[in-house]
Write a protein that holds these residues in place. Sequence first.
Motif, PDB file in Angstrom:
ATOM      1  N   LYS A  35       7.339  -3.880  -0.613  1.00  0.00           N
ATOM      2  CA  LYS A  35       6.269  -3.501   0.298  1.00  0.00           C
ATOM      3  C   LYS A  35       6.497  -4.347   1.548  1.00  0.00           C
ATOM      4  O   LYS A  35       6.362  -5.559   1.506  1.00  0.00           O
ATOM      5  CB  LYS A  35       4.922  -3.803  -0.339  1.00  0.00           C
ATOM      6  CG  LYS A  35       3.760  -3.216   0.363  1.00  0.00           C
ATOM      7  CD  LYS A  35       2.506  -3.422  -0.465  1.00  0.00           C
ATOM      8  CE  LYS A  35       1.363  -2.638   0.101  1.00  0.00           C
ATOM      9  NZ  LYS A  35       0.146  -2.818  -0.680  1.00  0.00           N
ATOM     10  N   GLY A  76       3.330  -1.502   5.425  1.00  0.00           N
ATOM     11  CA  GLY A  76       2.796  -1.370   4.089  1.00  0.00           C
ATOM     12  C   GLY A  76       1.885  -2.499   3.667  1.00  0.00           C
ATOM     13  O   GLY A  76       1.090  -2.359   2.764  1.00  0.00           O
ATOM     14  N   CYS A  77       1.971  -3.651   4.293  1.00  0.00           N
ATOM     15  CA  CYS A  77       1.143  -4.804   3.914  1.00  0.00           C
ATOM     16  C   CYS A  77      -0.061  -4.891   4.842  1.00  0.00           C
ATOM     17  O   CYS A  77      -0.136  -5.743   5.721  1.00  0.00           O
ATOM     18  CB  CYS A  77       1.951  -6.102   3.975  1.00  0.00           C
ATOM     19  SG  CYS A  77       3.257  -6.206   2.768  1.00  0.00           S
ATOM     20  N   ALA A 104       5.159   0.824   2.548  1.00  0.00           N
ATOM     21  CA  ALA A 104       4.480   0.590   1.271  1.00  0.00           C
ATOM     22  C   ALA A 104       5.427   0.731   0.094  1.00  0.00           C
ATOM     23  O   ALA A 104       5.178   0.167  -0.974  1.00  0.00           O
ATOM     24  CB  ALA A 104       3.310   1.549   1.110  1.00  0.00           C
ATOM     25  N   LYS A 105       6.530   1.464   0.267  1.00  0.00           N
ATOM     26  CA  LYS A 105       7.482   1.642  -0.836  1.00  0.00           C
ATOM     27  C   LYS A 105       8.891   1.792  -0.273  1.00  0.00           C
ATOM     28  O   LYS A 105       9.273   2.850   0.205  1.00  0.00           O
ATOM     29  CB  LYS A 105       7.113   2.866  -1.662  1.00  0.00           C
ATOM     30  CG  LYS A 105       7.990   3.058  -2.869  1.00  0.00           C
ATOM     31  CD  LYS A 105       7.568   4.283  -3.657  1.00  0.00           C
ATOM     32  CE  LYS A 105       8.523   4.513  -4.801  1.00  0.00           C
ATOM     33  NZ  LYS A 105       8.215   5.744  -5.511  1.00  0.00           N
TER      34      LYS A 105
END
Length: 158
Positions: A124, A155-156, A78-79
């Motif tokens: 992401k 994250g996606c 996600a980061k």
Amino acid sequence: MNELRRHLLRGGASAGLLLPLLASGLLAPGRVFAADAWKREAFAARSSADALKHLNIAGSTETRDIVISAPEIAENGAKVEVDILSNLPNTRSLLLLADKNPMPLCAEISFSGNALPYARIQLKLAETTRVRAIARGADGRTHVAFREIKVTLGGCGG
């Protein structure tokens, strides 16, 4: 000082200045937002090949003059912070693509004059993927560098 700030925040001076420009047509919202400059097809492409086709990038020369600094293993997709630096002379834009993302084109940054072609971007990532950075020079030639990033938690949507 606070009275002036409050007046400006309420729109007193700015609304008075912009209203005649809007009414005369000199300040059109389409031109303000630069709608034509945004490359919608490239950013909405579902594959890296399609994104590069919409950006008119046919063949890129692989080089070590583009430095991609990113974690080898990202615990959370996600980061993920990625730094890109181009040591190529006259670099005018940097592009970043994540091949296995649903929309692979992550960023396009343009530079002018003597600006340092460097960018830090937070991505992401959907899964373990190969990230590619492309530098476009003033002469139109493109160069590419690759980096594999392993993602342990997607994250996606994963």
